[in-house]
Design a protein around this motif. Structure first.
Motif, PDB file in Angstrom:
ATOM      1  N   UNK A   1      92.679 -72.786  -1.390  1.00  0.00           N
ATOM      2  CA  UNK A   1      92.469 -71.482  -1.345  1.00  0.00           C
ATOM      3  C   UNK A   1      91.156 -71.165  -0.555  1.00  0.00           C
ATOM      4  N   UNK A   2      90.236 -72.130  -0.493  1.00  0.00           N
ATOM      5  CA  UNK A   2      88.962 -72.113   0.588  1.00  0.00           C
ATOM      6  C   UNK A   2      89.357 -71.786   2.015  1.00  0.00           C
ATOM      7  N   UNK A   3      90.669 -72.091   2.350  1.00  0.00           N
ATOM      8  CA  UNK A   3      90.877 -71.756   3.522  1.00  0.00           C
ATOM      9  C   UNK A   3      91.037 -70.302   3.903  1.00  0.00           C
ATOM     10  N   UNK A   4      91.791 -69.411   2.723  1.00  0.00           N
ATOM     11  CA  UNK A   4      91.885 -68.387   2.781  1.00  0.00           C
ATOM     12  C   UNK A   4      90.624 -67.389   2.902  1.00  0.00           C
ATOM     13  N   UNK A   5      89.664 -67.968   2.351  1.00  0.00           N
ATOM     14  CA  UNK A   5      88.179 -67.472   2.365  1.00  0.00           C
ATOM     15  C   UNK A   5      87.712 -67.681   3.594  1.00  0.00           C
ATOM     16  N   UNK A   6      87.774 -68.884   4.142  1.00  0.00           N
ATOM     17  CA  UNK A   6      87.146 -68.766   5.645  1.00  0.00           C
ATOM     18  C   UNK A   6      88.056 -67.880   6.539  1.00  0.00           C
ATOM     19  N   UNK A   7      89.264 -67.737   6.182  1.00  0.00           N
ATOM     20  CA  UNK A   7      90.001 -66.875   7.159  1.00  0.00           C
ATOM     21  C   UNK A   7      89.698 -65.447   7.209  1.00  0.00           C
ATOM     22  N   UNK A   8      89.179 -65.142   5.950  1.00  0.00           N
ATOM     23  CA  UNK A   8      88.789 -63.765   5.571  1.00  0.00           C
ATOM     24  C   UNK A   8      87.461 -63.641   6.321  1.00  0.00           C
ATOM     25  N   UNK A   9      86.439 -64.489   6.203  1.00  0.00           N
ATOM     26  CA  UNK A   9      85.371 -64.524   6.855  1.00  0.00           C
ATOM     27  C   UNK A   9      85.507 -64.415   8.375  1.00  0.00           C
ATOM     28  N   UNK A  10      86.428 -65.319   8.943  1.00  0.00           N
ATOM     29  CA  UNK A  10      86.925 -65.024  10.210  1.00  0.00           C
ATOM     30  C   UNK A  10      87.227 -63.887  10.799  1.00  0.00           C
ATOM     31  N   UNK A  11      88.122 -63.153  10.124  1.00  0.00           N
ATOM     32  CA  UNK A  11      88.535 -61.951  10.456  1.00  0.00           C
ATOM     33  C   UNK A  11      87.468 -61.180  10.605  1.00  0.00           C
ATOM     34  N   UNK A  12      86.580 -60.874   9.580  1.00  0.00           N
ATOM     35  CA  UNK A  12      85.382 -59.936   9.445  1.00  0.00           C
ATOM     36  C   UNK A  12      84.480 -60.312  10.570  1.00  0.00           C
TER      37      UNK A  12
END
Length: 266
Positions: free
Chosen positions: A230-241
């Protein structure tokens, strides 16, 4: 090539998402500069169709291309979409007249739903993190994911950003289900946008998630696997933003520098 997560996915897990991503990336690179010739556009759309046939990871990326006005007029954009999805549809033609095969295609391709449901959206939708959702609840989450991808495409294509990695990040961030091989989707975005600091956080969490996976060689407690996945999804969201503040709306003039203003007034 040296990314630990990529080595684990391709070497140990033997997943072939990389082929669909490679052909999709090749298609994007052919039109990335904008206003391609008709032949170049047809080749790019054909390669995109091959990507969808191999694995439909980029199943909504042709719609993003349709929203992208730099490709050309609406005829060019419609042609890209029709060629891409046309090749994908024609790949099922040999089996369409056999009822069992047709039923299998509908069930395993168009109605496919991963059973591994531990993701951010599932976590928010269920009372318990490990609670099983009904088929209708899973369908609603999947539909919401598709809507988010389409809306994000309509917004992102108006900005001066690299569409391909942005699509991958949005797709992975809001995916209602997660499996080890899905990490390849976000890692390719990291390989393209490697100068952005969230890339390294994403790579680190993806590597830890794979090392702690029950399908890997190590036997870590499952709770570490779920947390890091799940942390990878959070990192991907931050990456996108993190990409958006640097991206202005398409068609806007760049802010002139002080030297440019001085030279213009000289």
């Amino acid at each position: 090539l040296c990314c630990p997560a990529s080595i684990l996915l391709s070497g140990y897990h033997s997943q072939f998402e990389n082929f669909a991503l490679l052909t999709g990336l090749t298609s994007w690179l052919l039109v990335r500069s904008g206003s391609p010739t008709p032949r170049r556009l047809a080749v790019a759309a054909g390669i995109q169709g091959v990507s969808l046939v191999s694995k439909h990871v980029l199943f909504l990326f042709p719609l993003w291309i349709f929203f992208w006005t730099k490709l050309g007029n609406w005829r060019k954009r419609v042609a890209y979409v029709l060629i891409s999805y046309g090749i994908f549809g024609l790949s099922f033609l040999p089996w369409m007249f056999d009822p069992p095969s047709r039923a299998g295609i509908i069930r395993n391709v168009f109605l496919y739903c991963s059973e591994f449901t531990y993701s951010i959206s599932r976590l928010l939708a269920s009372i318990s993190f490990f609670a099983l959702l009904t088929k209708s609840e899973s369908a609603i989450l999947t539909l919401g994911w598709i809507v988010i991808l389409i809306v994000a495409g309509a917004i992102v294509t108006r900005r001066n950003v690299d569409l391909f990695p942005m699509y991958l990040l949005v797709m992975f961030t809001f995916s209602p289900a997660l499996r080890d091989q899905y990490l390849a989707i976000s890692l390719l975005a990291g390989a393209i946008l490697y100068t952005s600091w969230p890339c390294w956080a994403l790579t680190a969490t993806a590597t830890v998630a794979l090392l702690s996976s029950p399908d890997d060689v190590f036997l870590f407690p499952l709770r570490y696997y779920y947390i890091t996945l799940v942390s990878t999804q959070i990192c991907a969201a931050v990456f996108f933003l993190a990409q958006l503040p640097r991206a202005g709306a398409s068609g806007t003039a760049p802010v002139p520098t002080r030297d440019a203003v001085r030279n213009a007034l000289a």
